[in-house]
Structures are given as C-alpha cells and as structure tokens.
Write a protein that holds these residues in place. Sequence first.
Motif, PDB file in Angstrom:
ATOM      1  N   PRO A 152     -16.052 -25.358   6.657  1.00  0.00           N
ATOM      2  CA  PRO A 152     -16.926 -24.613   7.567  1.00  0.00           C
ATOM      3  C   PRO A 152     -16.703 -25.026   9.024  1.00  0.00           C
ATOM      4  O   PRO A 152     -16.181 -26.112   9.278  1.00  0.00           O
ATOM      5  CB  PRO A 152     -18.333 -25.027   7.095  1.00  0.00           C
ATOM      6  CG  PRO A 152     -18.137 -26.351   6.441  1.00  0.00           C
ATOM      7  CD  PRO A 152     -16.759 -26.359   5.862  1.00  0.00           C
ATOM      8  N   GLY A 157     -16.907 -29.769   9.456  1.00  0.00           N
ATOM      9  CA  GLY A 157     -15.616 -29.120   9.206  1.00  0.00           C
ATOM     10  C   GLY A 157     -14.491 -29.802   9.974  1.00  0.00           C
ATOM     11  O   GLY A 157     -13.396 -30.006   9.451  1.00  0.00           O
ATOM     12  N   ASP A 208     -10.134 -17.379   2.712  1.00  0.00           N
ATOM     13  CA  ASP A 208     -11.383 -18.145   2.613  1.00  0.00           C
ATOM     14  C   ASP A 208     -12.218 -17.571   1.462  1.00  0.00           C
ATOM     15  O   ASP A 208     -11.825 -16.581   0.827  1.00  0.00           O
ATOM     16  CB  ASP A 208     -12.124 -18.182   3.954  1.00  0.00           C
ATOM     17  CG  ASP A 208     -12.690 -16.844   4.363  1.00  0.00           C
ATOM     18  OD1 ASP A 208     -12.832 -15.947   3.502  1.00  0.00           O
ATOM     19  OD2 ASP A 208     -12.996 -16.672   5.567  1.00  0.00           O
ATOM     20  N   ARG A 232     -20.475 -22.424  -3.012  1.00  0.00           N
ATOM     21  CA  ARG A 232     -19.718 -23.388  -2.208  1.00  0.00           C
ATOM     22  C   ARG A 232     -20.186 -24.796  -2.550  1.00  0.00           C
ATOM     23  O   ARG A 232     -21.389 -25.056  -2.626  1.00  0.00           O
ATOM     24  CB  ARG A 232     -19.885 -23.101  -0.721  1.00  0.00           C
ATOM     25  CG  ARG A 232     -19.148 -21.833  -0.296  1.00  0.00           C
ATOM     26  CD  ARG A 232     -19.462 -21.447   1.142  1.00  0.00           C
ATOM     27  NE  ARG A 232     -18.659 -20.313   1.582  1.00  0.00           N
ATOM     28  CZ  ARG A 232     -18.937 -19.039   1.288  1.00  0.00           C
ATOM     29  NH1 ARG A 232     -19.991 -18.739   0.566  1.00  0.00           N
ATOM     30  NH2 ARG A 232     -18.158 -18.070   1.722  1.00  0.00           N
ATOM     31  N   GLY A 292     -19.078 -27.114   1.459  1.00  0.00           N
ATOM     32  CA  GLY A 292     -18.367 -25.863   1.781  1.00  0.00           C
ATOM     33  C   GLY A 292     -16.858 -26.015   1.789  1.00  0.00           C
ATOM     34  O   GLY A 292     -16.138 -25.106   2.208  1.00  0.00           O
TER      35      GLY A 292
END
Length: 235
Positions: free
Chosen positions: A155, A160, A197, A217, A221
């Motif tokens: 993410p 991320g 994705d 997820r 994620g």
Amino acid sequence: MSVKRARNVRQMFGRIVPRYDLLNRLMSLGMDSRWRRAAAAAAQPAGGLALDLGTGTGDLALELRRRGAARIVGVDFSGEMLAAARAKATSAGSASVSWALGDALRLPFPKDTFDCVTNGFLLRNLADLRAGLAEMARVLKPGGRLVCLDMTQPPPGLFGSLYRLYFNRLMPPLAGAISGDSTAYRYLPNSLQGFPDASELAAMLTDIGLRRVRVRRLAGGTVALHAARKPMPDA
Ligand SMILES: C[S@@+](CC[C@H](N)C(=O)[O-])C[C@H]1O[C@@H](n2cnc3c(N)ncnc32)[C@H](O)[C@@H]1O
C-alpha cells in the motif's frame, strides 16, 4: 522467450529446495503458514477433489488435507520441489495426496474435474498469467472455487515504503546468503514488478468468466488472497 523464462524459473526453484521452507518462515516473519491456512479455508475443500498448483514443497496441499479434502493432487513443474513435497507428506502420513509433474499452463486434466483449485505464490512466476488463470478455471467443476494467494503491490504510505525497502533492498542479500543462491532471491522482488495489484487481479478473474470474486488483503496489504467461483452453466 516465455519458454526460456519458464525454464529459468523451473531451474531456480529446483536449486533452492533445501532452504525453501526455512526462508519462507524467515522472510514472512513466521506468517506464511497462517496465510496458507486462510487460503485452504477459503477453498472449502471438505469432502472434495482439490488441485494445488505450483505446490512446491506441498504446504498448501497438506493444509487442504487438514481441512478435510477427500483427495488432493499437488502439481509442480519442478521435480526437485515435488520430491521434497513427497517426503514431507510421507512423514505426515498423508495418503490421500498425490503429486504430479506438470505445467500450470497446460494441465493434464479434463475440464470440470476439481471441486477447488488453489495456488500459493505461483502466479507471479507464470509466463502468461491470464492463460494460467483460464487453465485453472477450465479444470474447475461448475460451482467450484479458485483460491489464489500471492504477494501484491504494497500500500502507499509509510508502511508501504518501509516494506519496499525490506523487500527490494534488505531481503534479497540476506535470503541469498542463507540460501546460497543470490540470483533466486533477487528474482523475488523482480517478479512483483509489473504484476497486477489486487484489484487488477480481481478484475482479471471476472474477465475470464469467474464470479463472486472476493479479495482479502493480509500482512498489512502486502499479500492478497483472491477467491472466486466458476458459475453453473445456467447462471
Ligand atoms: C514460490 S513457489 C510456491 C510453492 C508453494 N505453493 C508455497 O506456497 O510455498 C512457486 C512454485 O511454483 C512452481 N511453478 C512455477 N511456474 C510453474 C508452472 N508454470 N507450472 C507448474 N509449477 C510452476 C515452482 O516450481 C515453485 O515450486
């Protein structure tokens, strides 16, 4: 080109078998077994005939067994991986699992054979993702479930960014040193480049004719679990 890529992928997985399970545990901080348990649960295999594709050392296939599948076929195109899976299953006493050498892009099964089809960390390796998914849908019985577990694009935001640093920079040399194969663990982050994705993969599943596509997820994620159903002919 895709034949060469498939050969390189097959040889690479053949080389990393001895430390494969250990590295999975280390790289996922011990979470990968939980993800496979979630994938096996989503497949709802109890009493049915299950196919686990790109089965590797067999962990997801054996999870399907624990979830009550009547019979499981684990398929992989690496003979070395299958030998490890076979050894693990023998020590676990899993007589209802059989192992077969085969290519996920050309499955040696008639259409409408399996009650569920699963795959764990296979999709990024396929030379033709869409063709692989279509092949999985082909061998599913109408009403059967396809479950895909794989890494996905992390993410946006701080987590991320930190994850990208770990996955792209820190993990490859560490895993390379432990496995003795630096090429293989440099390939891992590369295999995520250009991989759809989680939403794009869900759209692809719908596009090949599957329905009731669900995405979950996991791991902040960075891992995605997709589940979908093959429609009944009159649906
Ligand atoms: C990352 S490993 C995942 C193994 C296992 N599913 C797991 O959860 O640990 C990917 C596996 O897919 C297999 N594989 C890759 N491409 C394949 C293909 N086209 N057909 C069959 N197996 C394939 C590799 O040999 C390897 O064992």
